[in-house]
Write a protein that holds these residues in place. Sequence first.
Motif, mmCIF file in Angstrom:
data_model
loop_
_atom_site.group_PDB
_atom_site.id
_atom_site.type_symbol
_atom_site.label_atom_id
_atom_site.label_comp_id
_atom_site.label_asym_id
_atom_site.label_seq_id
_atom_site.Cartn_x
_atom_site.Cartn_y
_atom_site.Cartn_z
ATOM 1 N N SER A 134 0.843 -1.190 0.000
ATOM 2 C CA SER A 134 0.000 0.000 0.000
ATOM 3 C C SER A 134 0.880 1.242 0.000
ATOM 4 O O SER A 134 1.852 1.316 0.755
ATOM 5 C CB SER A 134 -0.909 0.016 1.234
ATOM 6 N N TYR A 136 -0.062 4.004 1.166
ATOM 7 C CA TYR A 136 -0.578 4.857 2.250
ATOM 8 C C TYR A 136 -0.280 4.279 3.629
ATOM 9 O O TYR A 136 0.259 4.968 4.490
ATOM 10 C CB TYR A 136 -2.086 5.049 2.089
ATOM 11 N N GLU A 137 -0.660 3.029 3.858
ATOM 12 C CA GLU A 137 -0.441 2.371 5.140
ATOM 13 C C GLU A 137 0.577 1.246 4.968
ATOM 14 O O GLU A 137 0.827 0.793 3.850
ATOM 15 C CB GLU A 137 -1.761 1.798 5.678
ATOM 16 N N LYS A 138 1.140 0.794 6.070
ATOM 17 C CA LYS A 138 2.114 -0.289 5.997
ATOM 18 C C LYS A 138 1.380 -1.628 5.966
ATOM 19 O O LYS A 138 1.310 -2.362 6.953
ATOM 20 C CB LYS A 138 3.105 -0.188 7.144
ATOM 21 N N ILE A 139 0.835 -1.909 4.781
ATOM 22 C CA ILE A 139 0.076 -3.131 4.527
ATOM 23 C C ILE A 139 0.690 -3.830 3.323
ATOM 24 O O ILE A 139 0.883 -3.216 2.268
ATOM 25 C CB ILE A 139 -1.402 -2.835 4.231
ATOM 26 N N MET A 141 0.064 -6.869 0.615
ATOM 27 C CA MET A 141 -0.984 -7.702 0.026
ATOM 28 C C MET A 141 -0.326 -8.881 -0.666
ATOM 29 O O MET A 141 0.456 -8.704 -1.606
ATOM 30 C CB MET A 141 -1.802 -6.864 -0.961
ATOM 31 N N PHE A 157 -3.786 -10.018 3.670
ATOM 32 C CA PHE A 157 -3.202 -8.710 3.982
ATOM 33 C C PHE A 157 -2.420 -8.816 5.289
ATOM 34 O O PHE A 157 -2.952 -9.269 6.302
ATOM 35 C CB PHE A 157 -4.303 -7.655 4.077
ATOM 36 N N TRP A 188 -5.185 1.851 -5.084
ATOM 37 C CA TRP A 188 -5.146 1.914 -3.624
ATOM 38 C C TRP A 188 -5.732 3.231 -3.122
ATOM 39 O O TRP A 188 -5.582 4.266 -3.755
ATOM 40 C CB TRP A 188 -3.710 1.816 -3.108
ATOM 41 N N ARG A 190 -6.427 5.046 1.135
ATOM 42 C CA ARG A 190 -5.861 4.891 2.476
ATOM 43 C C ARG A 190 -6.449 3.688 3.219
ATOM 44 O O ARG A 190 -5.737 2.983 3.930
ATOM 45 C CB ARG A 190 -6.089 6.168 3.295
ATOM 46 N N ASP A 191 -7.737 3.430 3.063
ATOM 47 C CA ASP A 191 -8.375 2.354 3.818
ATOM 48 C C ASP A 191 -8.968 1.274 2.926
ATOM 49 O O ASP A 191 -9.834 0.506 3.359
ATOM 50 C CB ASP A 191 -9.456 2.914 4.744
ATOM 51 N N GLU A 192 -8.521 1.188 1.667
ATOM 52 C CA GLU A 192 -9.063 0.169 0.782
ATOM 53 C C GLU A 192 -8.151 -0.043 -0.426
ATOM 54 O O GLU A 192 -7.276 0.775 -0.713
ATOM 55 C CB GLU A 192 -10.463 0.561 0.295
ATOM 56 N N VAL A 193 -8.398 -1.163 -1.098
ATOM 57 C CA VAL A 193 -7.765 -1.424 -2.389
ATOM 58 C C VAL A 193 -8.821 -2.029 -3.300
ATOM 59 O O VAL A 193 -9.640 -2.843 -2.872
ATOM 60 C CB VAL A 193 -6.539 -2.359 -2.250
#
Length: 350
Positions: A134, A136-139, A141, A157, A188, A190-193
């Motif tokens: 991501s 935006y966030e440290k995610i 996938m 995730f 992407w 911030r809170d979704e993909v």
Amino acid sequence: MSLETRRLLFIIAGAAFLILSPLILLYTSGYRMSRDFKITKTGGIYISAPKSGSEIFLDNKLKKKTNILQSGFFIQNLTPKTYSVLVGKEGYWPWQKNLEVKEQFVTEAAAFLVKRDPEGRIILKGAFIDMFASPYEKILMFTEKTSSQSSLKKISFYLPEKDEFLVKNSLETQKALSFYGSISEMSWARDEVIFKTEGGVVNAKFDLNNKNVDAFYLAPKDVSGLELDDPYAKVKKQIRIWRDLRNTIWADWLDNDNEPPYYLCGADKCVFPKQVFVSRFPVKNIDFFPYRRDVVIAAIRNGVFAIELDDRGGKLLQPIYKGKEPNFAVFQNEEKVYVLDEENLLEIGL
């Protein structure tokens, strides 16, 4: 001393003054004598070296050792010609370029240094095939195998800082995060993909506070108007990079209202899209080097490499990791690279 001798000395001194004054004036105004005995206006060089303790050499002479407060080196009044610039630091691969200095211009370049033997550790094991990060966030996938007998894949995730996976909230989520084929497009937030597979377009929404994810297929009416992109293309501060089916890495400047940075333009002019690198082997993934937009990271064959966009005076390629068939992901606000190789996820410091 006789009067005639004094007069002769006065005439000699006056003549010397008349001869030297223009030369001194030219020198103080920034003019120098070139190799072919022509008077030319001078230029300068500015080299930035972000790693503290880097040594900067100009034509094999040490000119500067950087520190926390001073990360660059500027020298002016240089005769126009090509200069050899070398930046080195113990434990890192050296950076070297031949840069041309032109009259009344300052030639700018930014060194990048990669560790010769970076420290790394395995943080996760699994039947992972591919991964995406991501912006935006440290995610992270992951796509992974469901079994050795099936071509069905699933998506999970992972939060590397927490060493935790997001929980799939429902059976609908589990179905939406299972697919055949590959991910062809992605976007992407911030809170979704949102991503596209053979089965349709999926929206996965994250709840990082509760560490879970909800996913569902979008209806055709909701897909219309979505701007999805190549999952391996990246954009950072008006620069877009991507790789094509011919194993070529490209860069483009997206801001029509402002001039592109020097490292996109080469020695003479700006031509877009800019061909960054041509590989003989498949380019699996690319992204920007953390905290930089003039250096890209690429997974090619059995290695992960840093490649600069600036092709003046030779293009540098530095090895980050050598393995079997690695892929990688990075977050732009930390000096780490996550490498996926032989079903191991490694965290490597840059």
